[in-house]
Design a protein around this motif. Sequence first.
Motif, short mmCIF file in Angstrom:
data_model
loop_
_atom_site.label_atom_id
_atom_site.label_comp_id
_atom_site.label_asym_id
_atom_site.label_seq_id
_atom_site.Cartn_x
_atom_site.Cartn_y
_atom_site.Cartn_z
N ARG A 167 0.83 -1.20 0.00
CA ARG A 167 0.00 0.00 0.00
C ARG A 167 0.87 1.26 0.00
N ASP A 182 -4.42 -0.16 -3.03
CA ASP A 182 -5.13 0.65 -2.04
C ASP A 182 -5.90 -0.31 -1.15
N GLY A 210 2.25 2.30 -3.20
CA GLY A 210 1.29 2.68 -4.21
C GLY A 210 0.89 1.56 -5.14
N ASP A 243 -9.25 -1.34 -2.32
CA ASP A 243 -9.39 -2.11 -3.56
C ASP A 243 -10.07 -3.45 -3.30
#
Length: 461
Positions: A80, A86, A83, A89
């Motif tokens: 996370r 998320d 990047g 998600d």
Amino acid sequence: MTTPQEDLLPPTRRALLHRIAVAQSEGRAPSLVAAVVRGGKTVWNGSRTSVDGHGPDENVQYRIGSITKTFTAVLVLRLRDEGVLDLGDPLEKHLPGTGAGEVTIADLLAHTGGLAAESPAPWWERTPGSLRPELADVLGEQPYRHPVGRRHHYSNPGYTLLGALVEELRAAPWEEVLRREVLEPLGLHRTSGRPQAPHAGGWAVHPWADVMMPEPVQDLGRMASAGQLWSTTGDLARFAAFLTQGDDRVLSAESVREMRAPAAPPEAADLTAGSGYGLGMQVVHHDGRMLVGHSGSLPGFLAGLLIGVENDVAAVVLSNCTSGPPVLSVAADLVRIVAEAEPRIPEPWRPATEVDQWALGLVGQWYWGTQGFGLRWAADGEVALEPLSGIGRRSRFRANGDGSWTGLDGYYAGELLRAVRRPDGSVSHLDLGSFVFTRQPYDEEAPVPGGVDPDGWRGIQ
């Protein structure tokens, strides 16, 4: 000059030894080993054993069961922070075709995905992982027990999915990723997926007789990320220090703080027991103290790790029996003993090295309607908003670098605090999530919602 962390005093050390001695004796455990961490370093090790002339030390491996889940959660939070994903998600976005793709990654971390607690029969902890080679074998034909996101329901298959997610996104086996990204940077050289000598054997102790029987050791296969690991009190003490302070080589202090925060709505039974769950970490209330960590069990082994963040004390307890000592309660007691006998000596107060004139101009008394609040600025750049009466909402805020602050805890966690200025540059009011705070109660010169009566304050007429 920083106050040095000294070794524990003899009475404290004896109290710790007495607690684990009672646990090993009353719990009828073949052995029990423990460690206490304070100020980021191990300050006490102890053990009790049924074998004369032999006592396990901080380098003897025990199986740690579901403490493995916290390691898996660290790997997911790393993804996370990079990047790659998320937490909101859906699993399907990164790991398609599981049949449980609607759950979010945060749901899996907090056990709110509605998935079954266990895999389909036979009992996965006492059978080879080769019986469940695929995720479909772990999840079964009906993976859900509850609506997604509606309640906390502990799920071993859920953490199996997280391990598979790590493998998919890192293109490497879960254990290899764990060793490269967590174990080696933190120096956890005695933590492994399979036992490495010296290690304890796992035993079942007869409930009605003082006899024992060895428990089988199974490789969990696909379910390794839910409970496979072996470790030592030495390694878990270092892991506890990391979960307290963070380590930028692995995960920041801010991210480990996020792991420790409650993330799942507790069940009624959890409220009674004083427990909750964060992101890969249990939240336990014990003797008026909030502790975070995790318990673990597999046939032949019990494990507990708890951290009293406020007291900067952590404890690890490991035992080699299927049932026996309440290791999580013992760990909580070890934290309590040190916290009460030798409370942490605070660092000396020091004034700020740099003055934030923007913040300095805002400190002092403010009013939300008629309720008084105090805004205080600290040298670390945070501000705190607290009710003057001691009753009401309070939060700490972190500076964003643009004259605004974001709430860190309490009711205003995540909310934006900013000062609103008049055209001449003077401060009109504070805006906190749309709430208006003024220097005087219902200040007539501030845009108080609903307006201010033009006749002002008055008595009974």
